[in-house]
Design a protein around this motif. Sequence first.
Motif, mmCIF file in Angstrom:
data_model
loop_
_atom_site.group_PDB
_atom_site.id
_atom_site.type_symbol
_atom_site.label_atom_id
_atom_site.label_comp_id
_atom_site.label_asym_id
_atom_site.label_seq_id
_atom_site.Cartn_x
_atom_site.Cartn_y
_atom_site.Cartn_z
ATOM 1 N N ASN A 8 11.778 15.421 37.361
ATOM 2 C CA ASN A 8 11.758 16.654 37.971
ATOM 3 C C ASN A 8 10.086 17.087 38.076
ATOM 4 O O ASN A 8 9.460 17.506 39.076
ATOM 5 N N TYR B 78 8.251 17.149 41.518
ATOM 6 C CA TYR B 78 7.714 18.616 42.032
ATOM 7 C C TYR B 78 6.440 19.018 41.511
ATOM 8 O O TYR B 78 5.811 20.203 41.784
ATOM 9 N N ASP C 114 4.663 21.847 34.404
ATOM 10 C CA ASP C 114 4.097 21.241 35.329
ATOM 11 C C ASP C 114 3.107 22.279 36.159
ATOM 12 O O ASP C 114 3.286 23.426 35.713
ATOM 13 N N GLY D 27 22.787 22.416 43.290
ATOM 14 C CA GLY D 27 21.711 23.516 43.429
ATOM 15 C C GLY D 27 20.441 22.930 43.538
ATOM 16 O O GLY D 27 19.899 22.461 42.784
ATOM 17 N N ARG D 28 19.869 23.326 44.970
ATOM 18 C CA ARG D 28 18.644 22.799 45.211
ATOM 19 C C ARG D 28 17.805 23.901 45.777
ATOM 20 O O ARG D 28 18.060 24.799 46.438
ATOM 21 N N ALA D 29 16.478 23.919 45.538
ATOM 22 C CA ALA D 29 15.693 25.091 46.218
ATOM 23 C C ALA D 29 14.485 24.460 46.878
ATOM 24 O O ALA D 29 13.779 25.111 47.575
ATOM 25 N N GLY E 259 20.770 17.228 43.519
ATOM 26 C CA GLY E 259 20.729 18.472 42.899
ATOM 27 C C GLY E 259 21.578 18.541 41.711
ATOM 28 O O GLY E 259 22.514 19.532 41.459
ATOM 29 N N LEU E 260 21.874 17.293 40.820
ATOM 30 C CA LEU E 260 22.853 17.355 39.845
ATOM 31 C C LEU E 260 21.875 17.230 38.509
ATOM 32 O O LEU E 260 22.603 17.688 37.296
ATOM 33 N N LEU F 19 19.576 19.022 37.091
ATOM 34 C CA LEU F 19 19.630 20.244 35.932
ATOM 35 C C LEU F 19 20.829 20.715 35.423
ATOM 36 O O LEU F 19 21.384 21.430 34.379
#
Length: 489
Positions: free
Chosen positions: A392, A396, A419, A437-439, A449-450, A452
């Motif tokens: 991640n 990101y 980060d 869940g994704r932002a 989205g798996l 975390l």
Amino acid sequence: MIFRSIRHSISTQFGKAQIATKILVIIMLAVITALTASGVALIVGDRILEKSRMEESVSALAQIIGSNTAAALVFRDTEALNETLALLNRRYNIIAACIYDDAQRIAGLYIRTNDPFICPPFKPGPEVEFLRGEIWVREPVVLEQRQIGTLLLVSDLREMRQAIRFHIVVIVAVLFLALFMAYILSRRLRHLVSGSLLKLIKTAQLVSEKQDYSIRAETSGEDELSILTGAFNHMLSRIEQYNHERERLLNEAQEGVRARDEFMYIASHELNTPITPLKLQVQFIRKMAAAKQLTPEFSDKLEKMLIDSERHIGHMAGLVENLLDVTRIASGEFRLELEPVDLNALIQSIVRRYHSEIAASRSEVTLRLEEIKPCMWDRARIEQIVVNLLENALKYGEGKPIVITSRTEGGKAVFAIRDHGIGISSEEQSNIFKQFGRAVPYRHFGGLGLGLYITLKIVKAHHGEIRVESQLGQGSRFIVELPLSIQKV
Ligand SMILES: Nc1ncnc2c1ncn2[C@@H]1O[C@H](COP(=O)(O)OP(=O)(O)OP(=O)(O)O)[C@@H](O)[C@H]1O
Ligand SMILES: [Mg+2]
């Protein structure tokens, strides 16, 4: 049979009538019943009273006539007797008077004009009899305390009947007057009962017309209707609650369907993406093998391709493994295999393994690891945590520096990865640990989205905590706290 069908038709008609009419009819029937009962009681009492009054009055008259005719009876002066008795014609209710001497013969008589009365044979007195609507009084005629004869006086009961008839007329008049007044009063007062009922009906109609369950009926007082209105309002609240709950569940279900569709789209893309390069690479290898060109140049190319293919296959295997983990979590088959794990060594080996990904991301990864003794954890799962968070941060992190720290604090190993990338808004922070869940939009960043979600489950299985500190555009810091010793789950 007839009576039953009449009763049935009355009750059907009554059932169709409005409540106000029913109340009116009930009040009128109650008034009629009460007044009729008291009227009948009055008339019966009146009759008894009138009878005894008649008895007294005729007996008194008989005594007066007896004493007035005593002298004439002693002297057997029939003329004088009849003259005295003739005076009775002034009393229109007297039908006849018969005087019997001591030998029980008729000594004198009076019979009302046009009356077909015949004096009956002697019968001793005193006696009062009511016969065929007449009163018969037998009175001894006494002179100087000696009975010298008997007088029979017969009177009709016209007076009594007239009095009773008059009373009946008065009672009926009172009955009608009372009915009229009851009618007026009940018309004026019926709104007290039917008013709240009508309000309740109006509310019910309004609710069903508008399908609006937030409307409430007005309540006043504490009578049965108010209780009914209260129960009706309570029922509306329950329906409203139920509707809200249904709406919430529907939204949730729709959201679930939307999330599932999105997931299917993302999952198919994610799985499809490595397939095209893999296909091309396999085709190329097949061509080269067919041409039997195993030159050093080709060997180099082949090695690179195989490394690339391995990366693609690894990515696909990772996706499938994540999906299998979700299934394991859902079915409760998520078990830990505990063994001594050196966290710092694990982090270092992962960072080494990820050197090409780190290089591709252009982020510089710094490790600040303080000493942590090996702990009894599930090695593969702890590795998954570090990998998910590192992937991640690389994905990101916008190529900016990444810092990984570890230390022990209060019986816990604390591992954090920082980060300086896109960051996460505070509204999304609670969402990203949920399944799918994704932002970020998928077209900018891939991923199911798996990561975390699975990380959170692994941390929880180790009785630990995970949290994020982040600001949009300012980068993120994921902190994991794991107990240094845990019980096997
Ligand atoms: N370090 C980070 N910086 C900014 N956003 C992040 C970071 N880590 C996670 N996120 C946000 O949290 C979301 C969920 O992360 P998660 O790892 O669960 O899924 P993913 O990375 O999208 O997909 P994958 O299942 O492949 O990991 C991401 O989609 C992203 O929006
Ligand atoms: Mg991820």
